[in-house]
Scaffold this active site. Sequence first.
Site, mmCIF file in Angstrom:
data_model
loop_
_atom_site.group_PDB
_atom_site.id
_atom_site.type_symbol
_atom_site.label_atom_id
_atom_site.label_comp_id
_atom_site.label_asym_id
_atom_site.label_seq_id
_atom_site.Cartn_x
_atom_site.Cartn_y
_atom_site.Cartn_z
ATOM 1 N N ASP A 10 45.647 26.530 46.170
ATOM 2 C CA ASP A 10 44.725 27.207 45.065
ATOM 3 C C ASP A 10 45.108 28.580 44.900
ATOM 4 O O ASP A 10 46.133 29.208 45.582
ATOM 5 C CB ASP A 10 43.250 27.192 45.776
ATOM 6 C CG ASP A 10 42.493 27.898 44.790
ATOM 7 O OD1 ASP A 10 42.265 27.539 43.653
ATOM 8 O OD2 ASP A 10 41.317 28.837 45.215
ATOM 9 N N SER A 11 44.674 29.106 43.840
ATOM 10 C CA SER A 11 44.700 30.725 43.505
ATOM 11 C C SER A 11 44.312 31.589 44.734
ATOM 12 O O SER A 11 44.477 32.837 44.826
ATOM 13 C CB SER A 11 44.267 31.012 42.133
ATOM 14 O OG SER A 11 42.912 30.862 42.401
ATOM 15 N N CYS A 74 42.714 23.366 42.518
ATOM 16 C CA CYS A 74 42.263 24.502 41.744
ATOM 17 C C CYS A 74 42.491 24.093 40.158
ATOM 18 O O CYS A 74 43.302 23.366 39.965
ATOM 19 C CB CYS A 74 43.627 25.852 41.737
ATOM 20 S SG CYS A 74 43.277 26.775 40.494
ATOM 21 N N GLU A 153 35.812 35.950 45.985
ATOM 22 C CA GLU A 153 37.331 36.652 46.686
ATOM 23 C C GLU A 153 36.898 38.006 47.432
ATOM 24 O O GLU A 153 37.541 38.312 48.337
ATOM 25 C CB GLU A 153 38.171 36.936 45.683
ATOM 26 C CG GLU A 153 39.013 35.434 45.255
ATOM 27 C CD GLU A 153 40.041 34.851 46.082
ATOM 28 O OE1 GLU A 153 40.560 35.414 47.104
ATOM 29 O OE2 GLU A 153 40.056 33.646 46.033
ATOM 30 N N CYS A 185 35.460 24.880 38.958
ATOM 31 C CA CYS A 185 36.392 25.585 39.535
ATOM 32 C C CYS A 185 36.130 25.619 41.147
ATOM 33 O O CYS A 185 34.702 25.628 41.351
ATOM 34 C CB CYS A 185 35.965 27.036 39.254
ATOM 35 S SG CYS A 185 36.808 28.407 40.072
ATOM 36 N N HIS A 187 35.990 27.504 43.309
ATOM 37 C CA HIS A 187 35.515 28.792 44.129
ATOM 38 C C HIS A 187 34.043 28.434 43.944
ATOM 39 O O HIS A 187 33.145 29.228 44.750
ATOM 40 C CB HIS A 187 35.989 29.966 43.436
ATOM 41 C CG HIS A 187 37.228 30.589 43.611
ATOM 42 N ND1 HIS A 187 38.563 29.985 43.451
ATOM 43 C CD2 HIS A 187 37.563 31.656 44.485
ATOM 44 C CE1 HIS A 187 39.395 30.589 43.781
ATOM 45 N NE2 HIS A 187 38.737 31.841 44.456
HETATM 46 N N1 DGL Z 1 39.601 27.879 42.252
HETATM 47 C C1 DGL Z 1 40.558 28.182 41.012
HETATM 48 C C2 DGL Z 1 39.896 27.146 39.942
HETATM 49 O O1 DGL Z 1 39.457 26.092 40.593
HETATM 50 C C3 DGL Z 1 40.298 29.483 40.823
HETATM 51 C C4 DGL Z 1 40.369 30.086 39.436
HETATM 52 C C5 DGL Z 1 41.137 31.409 39.333
HETATM 53 O O2 DGL Z 1 42.030 31.986 39.993
HETATM 54 O O3 DGL Z 1 40.571 32.195 38.353
HETATM 55 O O4 DGL Z 1 40.157 27.215 38.976
#
Ligand code: DGL
Length: 274
Positions: A10-11, A74, A153, A185, A187
């Site tokens: 993931d990011s 992600c 975050e 998302c 997150h």
């Molecule tokens: N968890 C990522 C997603 O599902 C995060 C997005 C991001 O880094 O902006 O899209």
Amino acid sequence: MLDQPIGVIDSGVGGLTVAKEIMRQLPKENIIYLGDTKRCPYGPRDRKEVLSFTWEMTNYLLSRHHIKMLVIACNTATAIALEDISQAVGIPVIGVVQHGARAAIKVTENQRIGVIGTENTIRSGAYEKALLSLNGDLTVENVACPMFVPFVESGKFLDETADEIVRASLYPLRDSSIDTLILGCTHYPILKEPIQRYMGERVNIISSGDETAREVSTILSYNGLLNKSALSPEHQFFTTGDRERFKKIANDWFGYDVKNVNSITIEKTAVKEY
Ligand code: DGL
């Protein structure tokens, strides 16, 4: 081969919501989690950049940890890179969008579904396409929520500011007639409680993690890759950012002291024009 880990990327910390569900549903599997926290968020970035970053994480896990399967946990990376990566690597690869869409269709009664996600995910139309390909009669309302990922975050998501941020982001959906809302998302499940409070109990909140974990199980079983070892699994967590901040969020989310958290640097990868 069977005890090789499943890679989850993931990011940032968002994919932990998917990793937790995989651990719950597949308690014998070893998980290697990689969050590109240093370059988070991916949501507002250029598509080509997101594609390169997702490849860099994939290559890191393939070359150093010999993963047997990859979960792109992600939505932003799934929308942009899933097709490219799944065609190029020799292991099963899944994303999160298709599974979230399927879960929402199962529960909606009035066929009106809301989708919230990053700017990139909403702009890609990935959920709308997935939903309408399963049921062309649906009405889909999309809203980008760029404030959510930086807030999660930051690690301060347990305080009362969460309700304010949710209210400021979701007001376009408050008076809509959707009965189901996809958290598009990974997150966002961390903000599920304030989101549910704002939308009210009549709205079903869907996170793709549960459905994705079920799919991981099906794919491993189909390919004869389920871990049969009697040993307890050993999970490892890597972040490209600050180890302590990552660990604090992981501890809050899992509800215990998460071990094996390391900060790493990943190498740049050149990718073809997208
Ligand atoms: N968890 C990522 C997603 O599902 C995060 C997005 C991001 O880094 O902006 O899209």
